[in-house]
Design an enzyme around this catalytic site. Structure first.
Site, short mmCIF file in Angstrom:
data_model
loop_
_atom_site.label_atom_id
_atom_site.label_comp_id
_atom_site.label_asym_id
_atom_site.label_seq_id
_atom_site.Cartn_x
_atom_site.Cartn_y
_atom_site.Cartn_z
CG HIS B 437 11.86 4.15 6.05
ND1 HIS B 437 11.90 3.25 7.10
CD2 HIS B 437 11.74 3.41 4.93
CE1 HIS B 437 11.81 2.03 6.62
NE2 HIS B 437 11.71 2.09 5.32
CD GLU B 438 18.11 5.32 3.72
OE1 GLU B 438 17.98 4.93 4.90
OE2 GLU B 438 19.05 6.04 3.36
N GLY B 439 14.54 8.75 2.63
CA GLY B 439 14.23 9.72 1.58
C GLY B 439 12.83 9.49 1.04
#
Lengths: 591, 591
Positions: B437-439
């Site tokens: 998550h978050e890239g």
């Protein structure tokens, strides 16, 4: 078509790479042929797809429960265990006289790979029974064999390996469960407790037969005073309880379908154990069966990694996301993520780990069959020592890399992979057990560097050297693959020389990096397997009707391994050449 | 004493290593001092120990449930969210005018580290609200700020980031949720769906405020046509439903206490969204807040790794098993497993990863505070570009290594670590989300090599070069540590030069190994942080009353990192210098 493993790859490995049909040249296997082997694999595919696979998710979500001192498991397991018995899986490798099929271990383990890839939890039950029965038939009296094995072979009784105790996990010399001789020869009252006993109690069979390590009262300290007993849950003839009580059920991170029990033995002074073979020989007997068990655990690890690879491959082929990096036109449709180099990297990583490890495990399995049935003593010794050397490697590399390989499968799916909507998170949880059980990676490092490499003046390593050199000399295929392998092979030999010199500095320093040496040997041996597979694929690819897509995939995966994985040898070598020892120097109170 | 993180280490990092008290020299932070910072950390320790920690296991075992279209979570979260609001955690970094405390992000993130180590699931809720409120207050009209932020600051309303859609995960340019202008300026009818929305619905607060990306009807394709909206679950003034329906709840492998929702927006044509700032600027706004969010995720990863390290350290100090390898007398008692070199290796690995990563994250956080408040434009630009370069590294290295570090914690405990009797298996499951998550790590690799390194003619890399060279020149401490670092630093520079030349060969080849370059930079930067910490510890160790055990531990851990982890640079470099590209050449139908 089963979607949880590649049948095409398994066939390539067995018949093209390892030519296991040649095992039928050995007298014990003379009735077998490629055709009977294929039948076995097809039968495994059937039971795996039709019986085991449908329960994969359910067995994870509906965990076993401990109720009134008994463990209840998924009701679907009872007919499966019966079927394993009826179809002859449990004693397949044993002799015709024992009701077996004289099947090579290689095929037994290959069939197991299919079952494990389908549903690891479910596959655990029959393999434990086979292992336990194998100990009884090899070392037990004919009375014990007749009394216990037929119902085990029939899948009606469960076998277990009862080794671990609360204060003796990796340190088997400290087990304290005790056997007290009775007036009946061969019968002992047993008292103690055992933890982490896989399938140690459940309700899908009529009896549980524990192969239990314990000390006879007054036996010498340490590993030389350990004996092996058959300890049934119920006395076969009377059905009476044998005072083996289920004290607890462990709730685990993964392979939740297989119950792991904490057992109290003789709490009411009523447990009888039947000595297998002679007193104080228990650990020796157990270790003679360790190679099968350890290669089996390596196979579990690679089977789960393979199933995770197949799931992530299927997703990557179907899931559209983003565009080729060279495509700037946003009106163009998204492409399947398998088109992105970084996704292909994660898939190649998994393919190289699982197919490379499978090759090593099947190589070791074939060597085991050859060793058992080798008639010439000197050759038997050579084969045995190579197998002893390869076993910790073939157990540990797939186990450690299985964790990373299933992690890569999760990563391919991204957020979806972290959810229970897809099976990869389950594989990730299940894969984590293998570096722990059947000897931790740390223990296998000590086994390899502290023991195996020195046996018979290093004969095992010499055999490995000869085998690799022979394959290098006969190799025909892309030059770049050979060059990369050869470089790392030379670096490995050089590093082995350096680390062996450290034996002079005492065992603590010498063995401090044993796990890293084990890792280096793992990368090397799997690289060697990729060299061999490339050679075979290169011979096949020019033939008429060759499956060029499959064979090109093999060769490109070998190239991936040599380019991305094999260089790890250089980084480990750099560490192993150092003479600084922070892991020895660090004090416990500095942490 | 909290047992889930090392307060001593956190103090060393903040005050000895980074001297964060010097931030009070900046006007915005002038009311702060070491004392106020310590008070903040103590307050975080209190709420973490007393409120969050006791729910760690329960929140994992009692998962959120979707009932009648609403998500029910653990009832213990409601008072905790209130307390976060009342104690001023949510808007702590905001200005006095906004009711905040003008706290540096460094301290906010350090306090977050304590909360996350205590109970990652529980820590997620307030940080999302802070992030959402930060977007509104920075880019929204004063009307939006007044309407939405006070109750968010009070912990009564939950904030979320609503980005991902079924067909747009990593590819944000493909989102299709749409905003249709209404007659009221700034108000749009929204229609679409969002998946994987953390805290996207739950019953521990009165309203959910989504910061949602959507396209205004007719906007340009791709990232240039994305706008940012405030989309509440309920209209604040009336309490009426805003037609944001909870379609599903994801069941995840870990951090189960935080609900992740699938949302349907405008199914009944009744959802109103309030535009933040200008149309088509949404992604730009979002990305201006990305550094905080990404450093925050890195911090989550390191906090979990730290908690797992502490759990395995405590176990290793107490669990007797086996004897020193030099001890052959079996009548001697067993020793705690921390006495075995291979166990110390696994503990040093964890310590080096979590403390080294924490140093990098706090370094980046301090740089963020300095960048925001830097008055001189040229220096601001330099600091900003160094921060931009470090952000993908500081997000990804701790995330990827957090997986391995928590895995090592499981391994230290052996079979016990695989059971739910100890928290390490939970940490292992929770750590797996951060590379996603978050890239994803793959996306951050592309961000670093494809974008960050080229900004302003490579000014970011130049600043990194200067910072490292300065620390090498001023270093005073053990020579061996400097020499090993310097070797790998030179190798890294050489490798960066080689890979940049590949830009000529087109983006597919150039970026094929972006993830590996990112990994190399991670090892390098954490090595750099260990060099810096060694320098500081070496100055402190000779002073009177020095905590020599702690400081010797720091230096020996630095040596471990240089000996065992830093050589990975050489292996990655070997790969990055190659001109074979199996990940590009592999065809999808060859798998």
């Amino acid at each position: 078509m089963s979607d949880f493993y590649s049948k095409k790859d398994l066939n390539f490995q067995l018949f093209d790479h390892l030519q296991v049909e040649n095992l039928s040249q050995l007298a014990y296997f003379q009735d077998h042929s490629k055709e009977t082997f294929e039948m076995i694999l097809d039968a495994a595919d059937q039971i795996a797809s039709k019986s085991l696979r449908p329960l994969l998710t359910e067995m994870d979500r509906q965990e076993p429960q401990l109720e009134n001192g008994s463990i209840k498991i998924h009701p679907g397991m009872r007919p499966i265990l019966k079927q394993f018995g009826q179809d002859g899986w449990i004693n397949a490798t044993f002799s015709y006289e024992e009701g077996g099929q004289q099947l090579p271990w290689t095929l037994h383990l290959a069939a197991g790979y299919i079952l494990q890839a389908a549903n690891y939890s479910a596959s655990v039950f029959p393999f434990l029974t086979t292992g336990a029965a194998n100990l009884i038939r090899t070392f037990g009296s004919s009375a014990l064999v007749e009394r216990f094995t037929p119902k085990m072979y029939a899948g009606e009784w469960q076998g277990t390996m009862a080794l671990t105790e609360p204060d003796a996990g990796s340190s088997l010399s400290d087990i304290s469960t005790t056997g007290y001789p009775t007036e009946n020869p061969g019968e002992y009252r047993i008292k103690g407790q055992k933890i982490y006993i896989s399938c140690g109690d459940h309700d899908a069979c009529e009896n549980i037969i524990h192969l239990m390590l314990a000390r006879v009262e007054g036996a010498p300290a340490g590993t030389k005073g350990i004996s092996l007993f058959v300890v049934p849950k119920f006395i076969p003839e009377t059905g009476e309880s044998n005072d083996v009580l289920t004290e607890g059920l462990y709730h685990k991170m993964g392979y939740k379908g297989a119950p792991i029990a904490h057992l109290m033995i003789g709490s009411n002074e009523k447990t009888i154990g039947y000595l297998v073979g002679e007193e104080n020989m228990g650990l020796k007997y157990m270790f003679q069966m360790m190679n099968e068990a350890r290669i089996g655990v390596g196979m579990n690890a690679v089977a789960i990694a393979q199933a995770a690879y197949q799931a992530s491959l299927a997703y990557a082929k179907e899931r559209p996301q983003g565009r080729k990096i060279t495509e700037k036109d946003l009106s163009k449709p998204q492409v399947p993520i398998i088109e992105h180099a970084d996704v292909k990297r994660m898939l190649l990583f998994q393919k190289s780990i699982s197919e490379g490890s499978l090759a090593l495990l099947l190589y070791a399995s074939r060597l085991m069959d050859e060793t058992i049935h080798e008639p010439i003593p000197d050759r038997k010794k050579e084969k045995h020592l190579l197998l002893e050397l390869l076993t910790p490697i073939a157990k540990s590399y797939p186990s450690e890399m299985g964790v990373l390989s299933t992690s890569a499968a999760v990563q391919v799916l991204g957020g979806a992979g972290y959810t229970q909507d897809f099976p990869v998170e389950q594989y990730y949880r299940e894969a984590r057990i293998h570096p722990i059980h059947e000897g931790t990676t740390g223990i296998h490092g000590l086994d390899l560097l502290g023991r195996k490499i020195f046996l018979e003046n290093g004969l095992g390593w010499k055999m490995l050297y000869q085998a690799i050199e022979k394959d290098i000399k006969s190799y025909q295929g892309p030059e770049d693959i050979l060059l990369l392998f050869d470089q790392s092979w030379k670096k490995s030999q050089d590093t082995a020389g350096t680390i062996l010199q450290k034996a002079q500095e005492g065992p603590e320093i010498f063995l401090a990096d044993a796990s890293l040496f084990l890792e280096l040997c793992g990368v090397l041996c799997v690289g060697w397997m990729w060299l061999r597979q490339t050679h075979v694929a290169s011979q096949m690819i020019d033939k008429e009707n060759a499956d060029t897509a499959f064979l090109n995939g093999k060769i490109e995966t070998a190239r991936y391994f040599m380019e991305y994985e094999l260089p790890k040898i250089h980084y480990i070598a750099k560490r192993l050449h150092s003479s600084a020892y922070p892991t020895v120097n660090m004090r416990s109170y500095w942490f």
